[in-house]
Each structure stands twice: as structure tokens, then as C-alpha cells.
Design a protein around this motif. Structure first.
Motif, short mmCIF file in Angstrom:
data_model
loop_
_atom_site.label_atom_id
_atom_site.label_comp_id
_atom_site.label_asym_id
_atom_site.label_seq_id
_atom_site.Cartn_x
_atom_site.Cartn_y
_atom_site.Cartn_z
N THR A 1 0.93 -1.15 -0.12
CA THR A 1 -0.01 0.13 -0.04
C THR A 1 0.91 1.20 0.14
O THR A 1 0.18 2.46 -0.26
CB THR A 1 -0.94 0.13 1.41
OG1 THR A 1 -0.07 0.29 2.48
CG2 THR A 1 -1.70 -1.10 1.37
N ASP B 1 -2.94 3.40 2.37
CA ASP B 1 -4.18 3.19 3.25
C ASP B 1 -4.24 4.12 4.51
O ASP B 1 -5.18 4.48 5.12
CB ASP B 1 -4.10 1.93 3.54
CG ASP B 1 -2.79 1.29 4.27
OD1 ASP B 1 -1.84 2.00 4.15
OD2 ASP B 1 -2.94 0.25 4.85
N ASP C 1 -4.55 0.51 -2.58
CA ASP C 1 -3.13 -0.08 -2.60
C ASP C 1 -2.67 0.42 -3.89
O ASP C 1 -3.25 1.31 -4.48
CB ASP C 1 -3.33 -1.65 -2.38
CG ASP C 1 -4.27 -2.16 -3.49
OD1 ASP C 1 -4.30 -1.74 -4.35
OD2 ASP C 1 -4.44 -3.37 -2.88
#
Lengths: 380, 327
Positions: A205, A209, A222
Motif C-alpha cells: 500500500t 491506506d 493499494d
């Protein structure tokens, strides 16, 4: 050559036409809400105005949760970009790939099987992740090649084969997973497959995130969105700058003429469908390999909506790979607006579908509008 | 065996009528990929009419079969009106017919689900059972249930819905209309060579509107028949892809009624296998899962197409907007 004015450019006209279509869709959506407000005593007119503004606001109409919703919106747009590209490439070759839902399912199934079968204790998760993505893509490519083969070699309408292979795929997926160890019994979600995070398979990611989060709750975003954008750019180059892309487009314009010009039109049709299938499947694989998603295996009676929405995305983008990125994001934006609408007013989320349907309907007129603009200019 | 054939008929009828719907549009030159959407819309309107008439008009509760016919008419009318969206954009604005059809396929479930949810707060709407003045409960039961007939007659005259007769008669009448009347010939001419048709004074636009509107009416009717006989009287914004199947059967049947009838019978029979296989010792002992029987009809179509390939011939001018200037 004289440089054309901004308004006379073909691309400007197309964008104006697209914006008009979107405006038309929104107006119809608002009218439906307003009419309902007139006929239903419980709903005021003000609520209808508020409703359309919420839809227009997309994730931002949720206030505090905006970043979180934006992250999920971008994540969920990724498979849509892929199915949109899938349909667009096929369209350019003169084929209607209504088989994206089936290709999507085959990709999801294969990537999940690979990601969950290889123990991450003995093989590095990154390798498994790549293998799973490749396997899923390959499965989709093979599945997409079936209608391509029927069309190219047997001259059977690809639409019928796509529809048949869709339902075969839906049943094959349910058959494979039925009673298997991959069903998520641990969380008592018996209609869903185990999340790949249990085997440490998670898409990187890069901290996105945490950036797109609602306080402590992280969104699903992601790096798959970057992969999607890169693939779209690569396809754009392929279609416009390579011999192969030229051959595909030639096949789309006139199959017989391309054959006459010495191109192998059979090979091109099969390859175009295989690429289309691979794209749809890659989108599904990336969605599953995110690690936190519930894939519904018991799917023999329904086909994934993202597959069919690929048609919408491609149509809105006029089959332009770069345009697909924006139309997929736009579609998700309106979708999120729709669910915020359901949460905050007495209307429900289906308004967003209605607006999108009307935008697609009006986009059929886009060509007519650009034609109108052209003829008006001539008259002057 | 009789039981299988009765079930086959129930599955076949909606496919038969919707595939014929597709044929009417495409023979007139308009690709109708919106069959699925029109079915959904027709089913929704039919269900709304059934629900409201049962609730508010006691007469229809006592005359259940009459209500069924009224609902079928309402569904056909709704389908015809809805299909005008497609024909208007395709004929007047020369819009891409695939785009128009896709839009209708999106629009129908959106409208149906939006309204169902606003008024019932649920994602689906049941027509429900009605209680008549004598206290009996009714759903759309069989119009004829007669167990004392010889086997052959039982297929058609035992446990049969009234819709079965309506659809079969419609199918025959409309097939004759398409092939034995002047208007039918004109419709077909507009799908093959609209320029030539225009040159002998046929109004191509009018014929295409006619073909698509008949198509819409039949698809709407088929959608309602589907939910009333196969899908437990529930309108849910989907018809399990039946519209697309019908489209496939139309292509499979080579755009003519005989082919469509054979195709939908074959498909209906194979489809009903997946419902009844567990009731027979022979198929039960094979131990194959339901999914296997679900796949059979689709696989069968692929195999038949592989062997009959090359004979398929679509109407020449389908999907091409008519432009007088191109004569």
C-alpha cells in the motif's frame, strides 16, 4: 497547416459532448427525485435538492469520512478500469466483449487458488502474489480466447459465445469452491472465500491506506491503481504507436479489408479477445489479492456487476484507454455519492445507477451532438 | 417423463417469446440488446399492477386468471413504451444501438429497484397471495389442472398456466404476420436493404419503430411471464440473465421462428434438467453436483454452434442507422 482554434478541435468537441451527456444524466436524476418529492407527502422538495447535491459530492458529501471513502473509491475503481480496458480493446477490434464477467470470475478464482494454496511459510509472499496475478491473468486470457476462437475460426457471433461462457464460468467457480477448504468458515462467512491476508498475501500500500483513512480505520487503497494506470498508458501506446495496434484497429474498421491488406485477421481477433480476457481477469485478481476482500464463491446465479460495468466505462470513454481511467473513477464517484444519499435521506442508492444509465443513454447522442457542432460551424 | 416435459414447457415459454421479440427488432434493422432490461421493466410494472389490483379491487381477487391477463397486458404495454427509448435514440438520433441497449439494460433495474425500495423499503417486491371473498388463497395457480388425461395431452392441459397458451398463440400469429403479410415483408426488407425498401416507397423509420415496439411489447410480456411462472412472482430488478439467453437463442435460431422455437425448446429442456435431476434415481446415482447440470445447456449451445457454424446469417442492415443520403 493553420492551427485550429480551441473550439474547432475534434477532441474539444468530443469533451463538450461528453460533458453535455453527464449534465443530461444529472438533470434526469434530479427530475426523478423532484417528481418523487411532488407525489410523496413524506418527502419535501428541499430533500430532493439536498439529494442530488449529495450524489454530486461523491465521497466528499460524507464530511469527516471523505478521505476514507475516497481511498475505497479509488481501490474499487481499479477492477473497473481493467474491465473497461478489456471491453474497449475488444470494441476497437470490432468485437463486443460482453464476456468480461466470465473472464473476471475465472481470474478471481485462479488467483485465489494460487494465493491460498502455496504456503507463505515456504515461498516468499511477494513471489506468490506475482504468481497469483499472472495465473489469474492467464486464466482470463484463455477464457477470453474461447469466444475469439469461435468468432475467428468458425465465424460464430462473439456475443452469444460470451454470454454462454459467462454462465459456464459462474458455475465452474461455484463448482470448484463448493465444499473446498477455501471457504471462509473461520469467520462464519460461508458464502465467501478466505481472505488472502490469512496467507500473508497483501498488495503493498506504500502507506496510502493510512493516508486515506477515517481516523483509526484504514481504507483498502493499494498500489493496484498505479498498475491500472500504467496498463492503460501501455495499451494506449500499443493501440496508437505499434503495428499490432494498427492491425487491431484495421480489423475493427473493416475485417475484410484488413485481410485483403495481408493482415492475419483470424490471429488478430483471437489475440484481441485473449488480451481483453486477460485484462478483465487481472482486474479481478488485483481486487482479490488486496488481501482484505470477501469474494463470493456461490455465484452460479449472478454475474459480477464489475464485468458488465466495464461496458459502461468503455462506452463513456469512447474506447479511449486513457479516458477509461477517468470514466471508471467517475462511475465510482457517483456510486459513492449514491450510498451517501441512502445513508442521509429517504432516497436510496439506486439513484446513482439511474443517473449512470441516463448518462450512457445520452452518450449515444454524443456523435450526433459533435456532428451538429460541426455543421453549425460550417454554416457560419 | 411427463413431469419433465411440463417443466420444460414452463422454462421454454419466456425464452420463446423473448427470443421472438429479439427477432422482430433485428429483422427490422435495430439491434435489441436491451431485451434483458425490457424484461425487467415489464416484470416490474406487471408486478406493481398485480399487487395493487389485488389489494384494491376485490373483483380481480375472485377472477384470478383475468388478473393474470390484465397484468400481462400491462407488462407488454410497459415494455413497448420502454423500448421507444431505444428506437427513438436509434432512429431519430442515429445513436449507436449497442449503447442505447446497454443504457436500457442499466436503466430498467435502476428504476425498478429505486421505486421498489422507496415504496416498500425492500430490495424486491412480491406479488403476494390474495384472499378471495370465499376465503380461498390465490397465487397465479394453473388455469387447468386435470390429472385424468392421456399422457400426451397432459403436457399441455394439466398444470398449465394461462400464459403458456397466450404465448404460444402469440408466437404462431406473429410468425405468420412476419412471413405472410405485407407489413411483415416490409419489416424484413428494412432489416436487409433499407435503401431498396425506401426506393419503393416503404417508410423505413416507421417500419423500424414498428419492429422495435412489437419487440418491446413481447419482451415486457416475457419478463412478466418469467417472474409469474418461473421466479415465484417476485420482481427483483433482475431476470437471471434470461434476456441475454433469449438473445443467444435468437442468434442460435438464425433469426427465424422455427429455429427460435427449436432453440428455446432445447434450451428449456436442458435448463429444466438442472431443476429436476435430483428427483430421478438414474441422474441422482451419478452423483454429479448441480453445477454440472447448470452448465449443460450453455455447453450444448457451444457444441451445436461449433458444428453448425457458417450457416448463421444476421439481417444485413442490422445495427446500421438508416441514412437517406447513402442510397
Amino acid at each position: 497547416m493553420e492551427k485550429k482554434k480551441f473550439l474547432e478541435k475534434e477532441s474539444t468537441r468530443q469533451i463538450i459532448a461528453s460533458l453535455l451527456c453527464i449534465l443530461g444524466g444529472l438533470v434526469v436524476g434530479f427530475l426523478v427525485l423532484a417528481i418523487l418529492a411532488v407525489f410523496n407527502k413524506n418527502i419535501t422538495f428541499g430533500e430532493a435538492v439536498k439529494g442530488i447535491l449529495i450524489v454530486l459530492g461523491g465521497p466528499f458529501s460524507s464530511g469527516k469520512n471523505a478521505m476514507f471513502q475516497l481511498g475505497n473509491m479509488i481501490f474499487n475503481a481499479t477492477p473497473l478500469i481493467f474491465t473497461g480496458l478489456s471491453v474497449a480493446i475488444a470494441f476497437k477490434t470490432g468485437l463486443f466483449n460482453i464476456g468480461a464477467p466470465g473472464q473476471y470470475l475465472m481470474g478471481a478464482m485462479t488467483s485465489l487458488l494460487v494465493a491460498l494454496s502455496i504456503p507463505s511459510a515456504s515461498v516468499p509472499p511477494a513471489i506468490i502474489w506475482i504468481l497469483a496475478l499472472l495465473a489469474g491473468t492467464l486464466a482470463g486470457a484463455l477464457w477470453g480466447a474461447i469466444p475469439g476462437f469461435f468468432k475467428a475460426v468458425l465465424n460464430v457471433n462473439e456475443v452469444i459465445i460470451c454470454i454462454m461462457t459467462n454462465w459456464i464460468a459462474a458455475n465452474v467457480v461455484s463448482w470448484v469452491f463448493n465444499g473446498s477448504k477455501f471457504i471462509n468458515y473461520a469467520e462464519t462467512k460461508i458464502n465467501f472465500i478466505v481472505k488472502t491476508e490469512t496467507n500473508n498475501i497483501v498488495t503493498p500500500t506504500l502507506g496510502l491506506d493510512s493516508l486515506f483513512s477515517g481516523g483509526s480505520v484504514k481504507s483498502y487503497i493499494d498500489i493496484s491503481i498505479f498498475i491500472a494506470i500504467l496498463v492503460a498508458i501501455a495499451l494506449n501506446i500499443m493501440m496508437n504507436k505499434t503495428v499490432f495496434g494498427y492491425e487491431l484497429k484495421a480489423c475493427g474498421f473493416n475485417k475484410n479489408a484488413s485481410k485483403y491488406a495481408g493482415m492475419n485477421e483470424r490471429r488478430n481477433i483471437i489475440l484481441a479477445m485473449a488480451i481483453a480476457g486477460g485484462l478483465a481477469a487481472a482486474g479481478a485478481a488485483l481486487w482479490c489479492l488486496n488481501g482484505h476482500q470477501d469474494f463470493k464463491w456461490d455465484t452460479y446465479q449472478t454475474l459480477p456487476a464489475d464485468g458488465f460495468n466495464g461496458i459502461v466505462v468503455a462506452l463513456l470513454a469512447a474506447n479511449n484507454p486513457i479516458g477509461v481511467i477517468f470514466s471508471a473513477l467517475f462511475l465510482r464517484f457517483i456510486n459513492v455519492g449514491g450510498s451517501n444519499l441512502a445513508a442521509n435521506t429517504s432516497f436510496n442508492e439506486y439513484v446513482s445507477q439511474l443517473i449512470i444509465a441516463m448518462i450512457v443513454y445520452f452518450s449515444g447522442f454524443a456523435q450526433y451532438i459533435t456532428l451538429l457542432m460541426r455543421t453549425r460551424k460550417k454554416k457560419e | 417423463m411427463i413431469f419433465i416435459l411440463q417443466k420444460t414447457l414452463i422454462f421454454t415459454i419466456p425464452l420463446l417469446i423473448v427470443a421472438l421479440a429479439g427477432m422482430f427488432a433485428e429483422r427490422s434493422g435495430i439491434i435489441n440488446i436491451a431485451l434483458d432490461g425490457i424484461m425487467i421493466f415489464g416484470a416490474f410494472i406487471g408486478a406493481v399492477v398485480a399487487f395493487n389490483l389485488r389489494k384494491n379491487v376485490p373483483f380481480f381477487v375472485d377472477h384470478n386468471q383475468l388478473l393474470f391477463i390484465v397484468c400481462m397486458l400491462a407488462a407488454a404495454l410497459a415494455g413497448a413504451l420502454f423500448s421507444l427509448l431505444l428506437s427513438y435514440s436509434a432512429i431519430k438520433f442515429r445513436a449507436n444501438q449497442t449503447i442505447g441497449g446497454t443504457a436500457l439494460n442499466l436503466l430498467a433495474p435502476a428504476i425498478a429497484l429505486f421505486l421498489i425500495k422507496v415504496f416498500t423499503s425492500k430490495d424486491q417486491m412480491e406479488m403476494g397471495m390474495a384472499v378471495d371473498s370465499a376465503g380461498g388463497r390465490h397465487d397465479f395457480s394453473f388455469v387447468i389442472a386435470n390429472n385424468n388425461l392421456p399422457d400426451i395431452l397432459k403436457i399441455f392441459f394439466d398444470k398449465t398456466y394461462i400464459s403458456t397458451f397466450v404465448c404460444i398463440i402469440l408466437f404462431i400469429v406473429l410468425s405468420i404476420f412476419m412471413y405472410k403479410t405485407k407489413t411483415g415483408l416490409r419489416i424484413r426488407a428494412c432489416g436487409e436493404n433499407p435503401q431498396a425498401a425506401d426506393s419503393v416507397g416503404i417508410n423505413v423509420h416507421k417500419m423500424r419503430y414498428l419492429g422495435t415496439t412489437i419487440s418491446g411489447a413481447l419482451a415486457g410480456l416475457g419478463g412478466y411471464v418469467y417472474i409469474a411462472t418461473v421466479a415465484n412472482g417476485t420482481a427483483s430488478g433482475a431476470v437471471a440473465g434470461m434476456g441475454f439467453l433469449a438473445l443467444a437463442i435468437m442468434i442460435f435460431g438464425n433469426w427465424n421462428p422455427t429455429g427460435i422455437a427449436l432453440g428455446s425448446l432445447m434450451f428449456g429442456f436442458l435448463k429444466c434438467l438442472s431443476v429436476v435431476y435430483s428427483q430421478f434415481a438414474f441422474t441422482k446415482n451419478l452423483g454429479l453436483p448441480m453445477y454440472f447440470y447448470n452448465i449443460i445447456p450453455y455447453l450444448a449451445v457451444l457444441i451445436v454452434l461449433a458444428f453448425s457454424a457458417g450457416k448463421s446469417r444476421a439481417p444485413k442492415a442490422e445495427g446500421i442507422p438508416y441514412d437517406k443520403g447513402q442510397r
